[in-house]
Write a protein that holds these residues in place. Structure first.
Motif, short mmCIF file in Angstrom:
data_model
loop_
_atom_site.label_atom_id
_atom_site.label_comp_id
_atom_site.label_asym_id
_atom_site.label_seq_id
_atom_site.Cartn_x
_atom_site.Cartn_y
_atom_site.Cartn_z
N ASN A 143 1.02 -1.07 0.04
CA ASN A 143 -0.15 -0.02 -0.02
C ASN A 143 1.00 1.13 0.02
O ASN A 143 1.79 1.36 0.46
CB ASN A 143 -0.94 0.01 1.27
N HIS B 275 0.02 4.00 1.75
CA HIS B 275 0.35 4.55 3.07
C HIS B 275 1.29 3.55 4.00
O HIS B 275 1.69 3.99 5.04
CB HIS B 275 -1.26 4.57 3.73
N GLN C 23 -0.96 7.32 -4.52
CA GLN C 23 -1.97 7.93 -3.52
C GLN C 23 -3.38 7.53 -3.82
O GLN C 23 -3.94 7.18 -2.90
CB GLN C 23 -1.74 9.16 -3.04
N ASP D 248 -3.89 3.91 -3.54
CA ASP D 248 -3.10 3.44 -2.41
C ASP D 248 -2.43 2.50 -2.61
O ASP D 248 -2.35 1.19 -1.89
CB ASP D 248 -4.34 3.16 -1.18
N SER E 101 -6.14 -3.46 2.39
CA SER E 101 -6.20 -1.80 2.30
C SER E 101 -6.48 -1.33 3.50
O SER E 101 -5.66 -0.54 4.31
CB SER E 101 -6.73 -1.25 1.06
#
Length: 452
Positions: free
Chosen positions: A151, A153, A180, A183, A281
């Motif tokens: 991911n 993040h 982004q 993700d 996610s």
């Protein structure tokens, strides 16, 4: 000694009465099995053998029909669809497990922060230490490199990234690219000793109530597998890309009840055939909410991954504006007005009567007043114009209300229109208000590279 059941039907012995009646004669069975096959009479033993062979053939045919038949290697049972679900889960996870990795995000902290030192940063002003742990899955090997999906993040703000293999070996990882919007991110490690690459499945074939498993490294505790079912095949959930609570994008996801905890992010969601059907996610973390997790469908993820591997980023049409929703602006104005009415000013004056400054109520400098017609309640305010928008003359405090002929009421709607309906190089017409006057400009959309 009498048998358990003292009668001729259950006893395995021939009664004395039958022995007396048949003495000197041959004992005949109640039914005579006589069968001719092209002139040959078959005995009872031969018929029994033929029946056994026929039964075996039927079993093989049924096995082929219900388990997918014989594999290309000539071995039966290559497909596991006819196996007990628990055995299939064991098979599936053992197939994917070697391709699952832990992903360590390292960032610079002041010396002694957290009581842990892992090495000096490149500028020598702090130390690199673990800032977060996630998961990933190896999906490709080529040119001596192994590529890992995780991911965005998980690796956000990382100065260094490491991948931990199932063997416990830690390898330096390079961030190939990150997106982004979806993700997703791709890492690259040395492929030496990597023998397993996860097989990619087809998320479009998933069905509600189908068993799936989330694999990863939750809470940094090590390898984990959770089993659950697909609750919703396709769900669109609002997300905040800037992590400020403002929902400025929508993500298409698979909803599952398999536990996806912190650290599972980036790991694979697999089916009972051991194929990756999603990338773990996020989950809903709220009081009274349990086992509501989301995974990015693998059919949506792979085009992004392939673009990142080939280009280093995901090409999308680029307008070139940083925005805030007009609705959010009105909310801030109402809050500011309430604070000014309810709370006395904390500004102080020095001996010369000059203000030293003080609390603005919400801790931020309020935006200048907008001049808009009374009927305009929605749109997006330009905070900064760059690239194509700047070249076309858009400025700070302009309020965009339309793209082409489509009304735009939020940053989410602006992004959706750009990414779903436009392409790089397309012309776009932007309608906006400046100082109360409606203006229109047209220009071509650019290609936003990663560094921009």
């Amino acid at each position: 000694m009498m048998s358990l059941f003292d009668d001729d039907f259950y006893s395995t012995k021939v009664s004395k009465r039958i022995k007396r009646e048949t003495k000197g004669t041959s004992l005949k069975l109640p039914f005579q099995f006589r069968f001719r096959f092209r002139g040959y009479k078959l005995s009872t033993l031969q018929i029994a053998l033929l029946s056994s062979l026929a039964s075996s053939a039927i079993v093989v045919i049924l096995f082929v029909l219900f388990t997918g038949g014989i594999s290309g290697s000539g071995k039966l049972g290559a497909s596991t669809s006819g196996i007990d679900p628990s055995e299939r889960a064991i098979y599936a996870t053992s197939k994917v497990r070697p391709a699952v990795v832990s992903v360590i995000n390292e960032q610079t902290f002041p010396v002694g922060a957290g009581g842990k030192k892992s090495g000096k940063s490149e500028d020598g002003n702090g130390i690199l230490r673990e800032a977060g742990v996630g998961s990933g899955v190896i999906v490709e090997k080529k040119n001596g490199k192994a590529y890992i999906i995780t991911n965005h993040h998980v690796i956000a703000d990382a100065e260094k990234v490491k991948a931990v293999l199932t063997s416990g070996e830690i390898r330096e990882a390079k961030i190939v690219g990150s997106d982004q919007i979806t993700d997703l991110a791709v890492l690259e490690i040395d492929a030496k000793g990597i023998n397993t690459v996860a097989e990619i499945g087809d998320s479009s074939t998933l069905r509600a109530a189908e068993f799936v498993m989330a694999m990863g490294n939750p809470l940094g505790m090590g390898e984990s597998i959770t089993l659950g079912i697909v609750s919703v095949i396709r769900e669109v959930v609002p997300v905040s890309l800037s992590q400020n609570g403002i929902m400025d994008w929508e993500q298409e996801v698979i909803r599952v009840d398999a536990a996806i905890n912190e650290g599972n992010s980036g790991g694979p969601l697999i089916d009972l055939n051991g194929k990756v059907v999603g990338i773990n996610s996020m989950k809903i973390a709220d009081f009274g909410v349990e086992s509501i997790g989301y995974a990015i469908p693998i059919n949506n993820a792979m085009p992004i991954v392939e673009s990142i591997i080939s280009k280093g980023y995901v090409p999308r049409p680029y307008l070139g504006v940083y925005t805030i929703d007009l609705e959010q602006y009105w909310s801030q104005q109402e809050l500011q007005k309430w604070l000014e009415e309810e709370q006395p000013s904390t500004n102080e004056e020095n001996e010369d009567g000059e203000e030293l400054g003080g609390d603005q109520g919400n801790g931020s400098t309020p935006m200048p007043k907008l001049q808009l017609p009374d009927e305009v309640f929605s749109g997006v305010i330009v905070l900064e114009a760059v690239g194509p928008a700047k070249d076309a003359g858009l400025q700070y405090n302009d309020v965009i209300v339309k793209l082409d002929k489509k009304k735009i009421g939020s940053t989410r709607e602006l992004r959706k229109y750009l990414y779903n309906d436009k392409k790089i190089g397309d012309s776009i017409e932007v309608s906006y208000y400046r100082e109360g006057m409606l203006q229109v400009t047209s220009f071509k959309l650019g290609d936003k590279a990663e560094e921009e």
